[in-house]
Scaffold this active site. Structure first.
Site: not given
Length: 101
Positions: A30, A48
């Site tokens: 990320r 996520n």
């Protein structure tokens, strides 16, 4: 006037949603995606998901989105991407940033 680029049209804004599957959590996917998206001038977010995948929504010009998709297929060094699912979405004018959620 031919050759006059002062009035060149801006690339059309697009919005995509990607689901990235594989070993993509716990490998700084990320944060890396955020850096790449910001460098490309894209807006949106990445997060996520509970099933171990990563969801990414990005908005911007087509060449930048294509570059981000290519990066997402590889990810950061420790990631092992198995699949990237793509969905085209209607642009909605994301805030002027790309965030990790």
């Amino acid at each position: 006037m031919p050759g006059d680029h002062r009035f060149a049209m801006k690339e059309e804004t697009r919005r995509i949603r990607l689901i990235i599957r594989g070993r993509v959590q716990g490998v700084w996917y990320r944060g890396s995606a955020q850096e790449v998206a910001r460098e490309l001038g894209l807006t949106g977010w990445v997060r996520n998901l509970g099933d171990g995948s990563v969801e990414l929504v990005a908005e911007g010009e087509s060449p930048a989105l294509e570059a981000l998709k290519a990066w997402c297929r590889e990810g950061p060094p420790l990631a092992r991407v198995h699949d990237v699912l793509e969905e085209q979405m209607t642009p909605c004018g994301e805030p002027d940033s790309f965030e990790v959620r």
